[in-house]
Design an enzyme around this catalytic site. Structure first.
Site, PDB file in Angstrom:
ATOM      1  N   ASP A 150       7.629   2.183   7.197  1.00 16.16           N
ATOM      2  CA  ASP A 150       7.043   0.730   6.751  1.00 16.16           C
ATOM      3  C   ASP A 150       7.096   0.698   5.505  1.00 16.16           C
ATOM      4  O   ASP A 150       6.218   1.077   4.624  1.00 16.16           O
ATOM      5  CB  ASP A 150       5.472   0.958   7.674  1.00 16.16           C
ATOM      6  CG  ASP A 150       5.451   0.868   8.844  1.00 16.16           C
ATOM      7  OD1 ASP A 150       5.822  -0.037   9.499  1.00 16.16           O
ATOM      8  OD2 ASP A 150       4.622   1.796   9.546  1.00 16.16           O
ATOM      9  N   ARG A 200       4.978   2.479   1.663  1.00 14.46           N
ATOM     10  CA  ARG A 200       4.962   3.993   1.656  1.00 14.46           C
ATOM     11  C   ARG A 200       5.381   4.655   0.467  1.00 14.46           C
ATOM     12  O   ARG A 200       4.928   5.560   0.073  1.00 14.46           O
ATOM     13  CB  ARG A 200       5.403   4.695   2.808  1.00 14.46           C
ATOM     14  CG  ARG A 200       5.241   4.052   4.232  1.00 14.46           C
ATOM     15  CD  ARG A 200       3.700   3.920   4.578  1.00 14.46           C
ATOM     16  NE  ARG A 200       3.467   3.374   5.873  1.00 14.46           N
ATOM     17  CZ  ARG A 200       2.288   2.772   6.058  1.00 14.46           C
ATOM     18  NH1 ARG A 200       1.404   2.685   5.372  1.00 14.46           N
ATOM     19  NH2 ARG A 200       2.241   2.290   7.495  1.00 14.46           N
ATOM     20  N   LYS A 237       8.896  -7.633  13.251  1.00 13.74           N
ATOM     21  CA  LYS A 237       7.537  -7.185  13.745  1.00 13.74           C
ATOM     22  C   LYS A 237       6.574  -8.652  13.914  1.00 13.74           C
ATOM     23  O   LYS A 237       6.746  -9.645  13.113  1.00 13.74           O
ATOM     24  CB  LYS A 237       6.876  -6.478  12.575  1.00 13.74           C
ATOM     25  CG  LYS A 237       7.566  -4.983  12.456  1.00 13.74           C
ATOM     26  CD  LYS A 237       6.675  -4.057  11.863  1.00 13.74           C
ATOM     27  CE  LYS A 237       6.283  -4.135  10.600  1.00 13.74           C
ATOM     28  NZ  LYS A 237       5.788  -3.293   9.751  1.00 13.74           N
ATOM     29  N   HIS A 238       5.791  -8.778  15.035  1.00 15.41           N
ATOM     30  CA  HIS A 238       5.461  -7.966  16.134  1.00 15.41           C
ATOM     31  C   HIS A 238       5.724  -8.785  17.254  1.00 15.41           C
ATOM     32  O   HIS A 238       4.726  -9.774  17.429  1.00 15.41           O
ATOM     33  CB  HIS A 238       4.045  -7.333  16.126  1.00 15.41           C
ATOM     34  CG  HIS A 238       3.801  -6.580  14.708  1.00 15.41           C
ATOM     35  ND1 HIS A 238       3.392  -7.340  13.556  1.00 15.41           N
ATOM     36  CD2 HIS A 238       3.865  -5.251  14.471  1.00 15.41           C
ATOM     37  CE1 HIS A 238       3.283  -6.309  12.761  1.00 15.41           C
ATOM     38  NE2 HIS A 238       3.354  -4.982  13.119  1.00 15.41           N
ATOM     39  N   HIS A 287      -5.079  -1.742  14.978  1.00 17.02           N
ATOM     40  CA  HIS A 287      -5.230  -0.363  14.685  1.00 17.02           C
ATOM     41  C   HIS A 287      -6.545   0.117  15.252  1.00 17.02           C
ATOM     42  O   HIS A 287      -6.678   1.365  15.682  1.00 17.02           O
ATOM     43  CB  HIS A 287      -5.252   0.008  13.305  1.00 17.02           C
ATOM     44  CG  HIS A 287      -3.977  -0.459  12.600  1.00 17.02           C
ATOM     45  ND1 HIS A 287      -3.595  -1.689  12.331  1.00 17.02           N
ATOM     46  CD2 HIS A 287      -2.776   0.383  12.565  1.00 17.02           C
ATOM     47  CE1 HIS A 287      -2.411  -1.838  11.814  1.00 17.02           C
ATOM     48  NE2 HIS A 287      -2.014  -0.264  11.912  1.00 17.02           N
ATOM     49  N   ASP A 301       5.207  -0.791  19.162  1.00 20.31           N
ATOM     50  CA  ASP A 301       4.253  -0.384  18.051  1.00 20.31           C
ATOM     51  C   ASP A 301       3.716   1.102  18.230  1.00 20.31           C
ATOM     52  O   ASP A 301       3.806   1.546  19.251  1.00 20.31           O
ATOM     53  CB  ASP A 301       3.314  -1.389  17.739  1.00 20.31           C
ATOM     54  CG  ASP A 301       2.787  -1.358  16.268  1.00 20.31           C
ATOM     55  OD1 ASP A 301       2.986  -0.677  15.563  1.00 20.31           O
ATOM     56  OD2 ASP A 301       2.183  -2.511  15.889  1.00 20.31           O
TER      57      ASP A 301
END
Length: 337
Positions: free
Chosen positions: A68, A76, A167-168, A180, A250
């Site tokens: 990601d 990241r 996405k998404h 999440h 996902d």
């Protein structure tokens, strides 16, 4: 494509910055399609290149390694070892060449350390009043502006040597909760969802992978979130949107979904996802996900090949100059009207 042909229809996370012996044995024995890396797996360029090489030693050179890397909050690869990339929302109103240059740079950084599938761009609308889980990860509230900028972003990722992921699907912008942590419910009538769907439909044939949303859309399927819904996947993602690329769930470890890793992998694949994504990096979760996943289908293998062909066509030729790309991006950003 021998490695892809033997793979199971799942992509998994790893526990840390090194490939542990027990993880290597599991990858070698059960062979997922690939892996996805997070901040817990990344320290510096040398370490990361060693890790990606170790993964491909077990899975083969064709194994995709995902990350990601959108810019802004979702990145990241970060300073001091990598440059900071602006959030996608910064590009609203800008010349799309700035978004393309930025995405090319971003992609090149990922590819240089062995990661070839970049999870982005986010095509979700940045709607006022919605949860900030999208926020500046989205380009705009205007579907046409999302398409204008994301089109360049897709070209940039591909010309930098990466494969992008839309996405998404079919749109996360109306969520009023963070998937999440819990399952968001979208209760708007079917007609209002056309705006959310529009960017995905406009860019469905550009050689990207796609990722599902862990949202329950009551107007589409009032019992199952999109990731687990045969109705949403067949009628909306494959049908109305017309997406024929590789469809990835996902992360099945997110709290929006309930069930064991094996149950969720089975349900996502049965719903129509080509590949399930299990990101926890916990060995027991990874083993359960691998045991539940069957082999990649012929159709999924063809979709992987199509995405690679689109990437190769875009990245063929002279290697872009990173300094010139950064200067072009920054100049265009300063000139936003």
């Amino acid at each position: 494509m021998a490695e892809v042909r033997a793979a199971r229809a799942v992509i998994v996370g790893l526990s840390g910055p090194e490939l542990l012996a027990e993880e290597a044995a599991l990858l070698r024995g059960q062979r997922p399609l690939g892996v996805i890396l997070f901040a817990r797996n990344i320290q510096d360029p040398a370490q990361l290149a060693t890790l990606t090489a170790a993964v491909r030693e077990e899975l083969g050179e064709e194994a995709p390694i995902l990350v990601d890397q959108e810019g802004g909050r979702v990145a990241r690869l970060r300073p001091p070892h990598w440059p900071a990339f602006p959030a996608p929302g910064v590009f609203e109103g800008c010349d799309p060449a700035a978004a393309e240059a930025n995405a090319t740079l971003l992609s090149m950084e990922c590819v240089a350390v062995g990661m070839d599938v970049i999870c982005g761009p986010v095509l979700d609308l940045r709607l006022p009043g919605a949860h900030q889980i999208v926020g500046d990860r989205g380009f705009s509230a205007d579907p046409a502006e999302v398409v204008r900028l994301a089109e360049g972003w897709l070209r940039g990722v591909q010309s930098g040597g990466g494969i992008p992921v839309l996405k998404h699907m079919p749109g996360h912008g109306r969520a009023t909760a963070d998937s999440h942590l819990e399952l968001p419910r979208v209760t708007e009538p079917r007609a209002e969802l056309a705006a959310d769907i529009a960017p995905f439909a406009a860019l469905a044939g550009r050689g990207a992978w796609g990722m599902t949303a862990h949202l329950l859309y009551t107007a589409l399927d009032d019992r199952r979130p999109a990731t687990l819904s045969p109705i949403v996947i067949a009628d909306v993602i494959r049908g109305e949107i017309g997406f024929d690329g590789l469809l990835l769930s996902d992360d099945l470890d997110m709290k929006a979904l309930s069930g064991s890793p094996g149950e969720l992998v089975t349900a996502a694949l049965a719903a129509g996802c080509d590949v399930a994504l299990q990101c926890s990096g916990k060995l027991d979760d990874t083993a359960a996900a691998l045991s539940a996943a069957g082999p990649l289908t012929e159709r999924a293998r063809r979709r992987i090949a199509d995405a690679r062909a689109a990437r190769d066509a875009a990245s063929r030729g002279v290697r872009p100059d990173p300094i010139a790309l950064a200067q072009r991006r920054d100049t265009l950003l300063r000139n936003i009207a």
